[in-house]
Design an enzyme around this catalytic site. Sequence first.
Site, short mmCIF file in Angstrom:
data_model
loop_
_atom_site.label_atom_id
_atom_site.label_comp_id
_atom_site.label_asym_id
_atom_site.label_seq_id
_atom_site.Cartn_x
_atom_site.Cartn_y
_atom_site.Cartn_z
N ARG A 1 -42.74 -20.64 29.87
CA ARG A 1 -41.70 -21.57 30.34
C ARG A 1 -42.05 -22.11 31.73
NH1 ARG A 1 -36.26 -18.72 28.18
NH2 ARG A 1 -37.48 -16.88 28.61
N LYS B 1 -29.98 -20.21 15.97
CA LYS B 1 -28.85 -19.96 16.87
C LYS B 1 -27.58 -20.68 16.38
CE LYS B 1 -30.69 -17.36 20.19
NZ LYS B 1 -30.17 -16.04 20.58
N TYR C 1 -35.54 -21.78 16.12
CA TYR C 1 -34.67 -21.23 17.17
C TYR C 1 -33.34 -21.99 17.20
CZ TYR C 1 -33.47 -19.50 21.89
OH TYR C 1 -32.86 -18.91 22.97
N GLY D 1 -35.39 -7.11 27.42
CA GLY D 1 -35.89 -8.45 27.73
C GLY D 1 -35.52 -8.86 29.14
N GLN E 1 -11.95 -14.84 9.87
CA GLN E 1 -11.52 -13.83 8.88
C GLN E 1 -10.85 -12.63 9.54
OE1 GLN E 1 -15.17 -12.94 6.80
NE2 GLN E 1 -15.17 -14.86 5.65
N THR F 1 -34.31 -13.14 12.85
CA THR F 1 -33.72 -12.37 13.96
C THR F 1 -32.35 -12.95 14.32
OG1 THR F 1 -35.91 -11.80 14.82
CG2 THR F 1 -34.07 -11.66 16.37
N1 UDP Z 1 -43.07 -27.65 30.76
C1 UDP Z 1 -44.09 -28.19 31.56
N2 UDP Z 1 -45.12 -27.37 31.90
C2 UDP Z 1 -45.21 -26.08 31.51
C3 UDP Z 1 -44.15 -25.54 30.71
C4 UDP Z 1 -43.11 -26.37 30.36
O1 UDP Z 1 -44.06 -29.36 31.96
O2 UDP Z 1 -46.18 -25.40 31.89
C5 UDP Z 1 -41.95 -28.53 30.42
C6 UDP Z 1 -41.52 -28.50 28.96
O3 UDP Z 1 -42.29 -29.38 28.17
C7 UDP Z 1 -40.07 -28.92 29.10
C8 UDP Z 1 -39.63 -28.29 30.43
O4 UDP Z 1 -40.83 -28.07 31.15
O5 UDP Z 1 -39.98 -30.32 29.21
C9 UDP Z 1 -38.90 -26.98 30.26
O6 UDP Z 1 -39.66 -26.19 29.39
P1 UDP Z 1 -39.38 -24.67 29.09
O7 UDP Z 1 -40.42 -24.21 28.12
O8 UDP Z 1 -39.23 -23.93 30.36
O9 UDP Z 1 -37.94 -24.60 28.42
P2 UDP Z 1 -37.17 -25.53 27.40
O10 UDP Z 1 -36.04 -26.04 28.18
O11 UDP Z 1 -38.04 -26.64 26.90
O12 UDP Z 1 -36.78 -24.58 26.31
#
Ligand code: UDP
Length: 331
Positions: A197, A160, A156, A21, A173, A103
């Site tokens: 993201r 976690k 998630y 990854g 333990q 997972t």
């Molecule tokens: N976000 C956004 N536009 C995008 C993707 C994400 O505005 O194209 C926003 C999302 O809604 C969040 C922030 O960016 O408020 C970070 O999102 P990401 O998915 O990177 O990670 P998160 O911290 O939410 O897990």
Amino acid sequence: MTIEFAHPPVPRRALVAGGAGFLGSHLCDALLAQGCEVICLDSFVTGDAANVAPLANHPGFTLVEADVREPVRIEGPLDRIYNLACAASPRHYQADPLHTMMTCVHGAVHLLELAEAKGARFLQASTSEVYGDPEQHPQAESYLGHVNCTGPRACYDEGKRAAETICFDLARQGRADVRVARIFNTYGPRMRRDDGRIVSNLVVQALAGRPLTVHGDGTQTRSFCFVADLVAGLQALMEADPAPTTPVNLGNPEEYTILALAEIVRRLTGSGSDLAFHPLPTDDPRRRRPDIGQARQLLGWAPSTPLEAGLAATIEHFRLAAPAPRPRAVP
Ligand code: UDP
């Protein structure tokens, strides 16, 4: 302020679950460069063989295709196990929520059983998502969080949280030497183009001249850590002796609104892309910023890569990895 990171002593043989990854492959690189033998285990659900392809001929590198939802068998000794195996972007972890939850839970159990059998140290990659949509800011490890356990992010977040529970139960333990890293938003080369993201989306969109997608009004915040800093933090936590008795936040405490980040990406790419506003996803955290006091104090670790330098490297990655432009149709 930059704190010098003292390099940890080198382990001899490490398993990196999720090693193909984004984070895992950078960790494999770092361990191999330090002379450690690395077994990289991945199911390739979100991991990418291309991330570790340059390591294929390295004498210290072994690639194993396996799914941590099943018991994991590794021949020979192991002295470090990093569990980074799980989809991590909201788009991917929500695509198959049961898979994500299993997972997290079964992966932690199976890899901890392996750690117990081998006498290996174990590091669990946890997440700032355990704080949910936080009511405390910045988030310290002592904050118990504000997670909606029935929402779309719960597979998630709760997965976690359960993995953390399993780690500390086995530690109590006396069955395993565990460390738990709560990883905040991390970015850098090898993020997936379709990761969904914010950093990868903005960079890919800006380079293609497409509108930059902003969820909500863009005033929500995140704090972005460059991948090399984060990997150094994971190793520092793994090598800390004795193990911290609580999870440790790893991230960069510099906080930005999504609008500010979009502006920086637009400037660094020289893009003329407009902003396109979309609805805010359910349970999207309003603010996020790590309190890294514990990491500084217990590990002597703090990130040192400024956002613009890290973004420049990320932009370069996506420029080089850009799909070839379509040939123009001949009229
Ligand atoms: N976000 C956004 N536009 C995008 C993707 C994400 O505005 O194209 C926003 C999302 O809604 C969040 C922030 O960016 O408020 C970070 O999102 P990401 O998915 O990177 O990670 P998160 O911290 O939410 O897990």
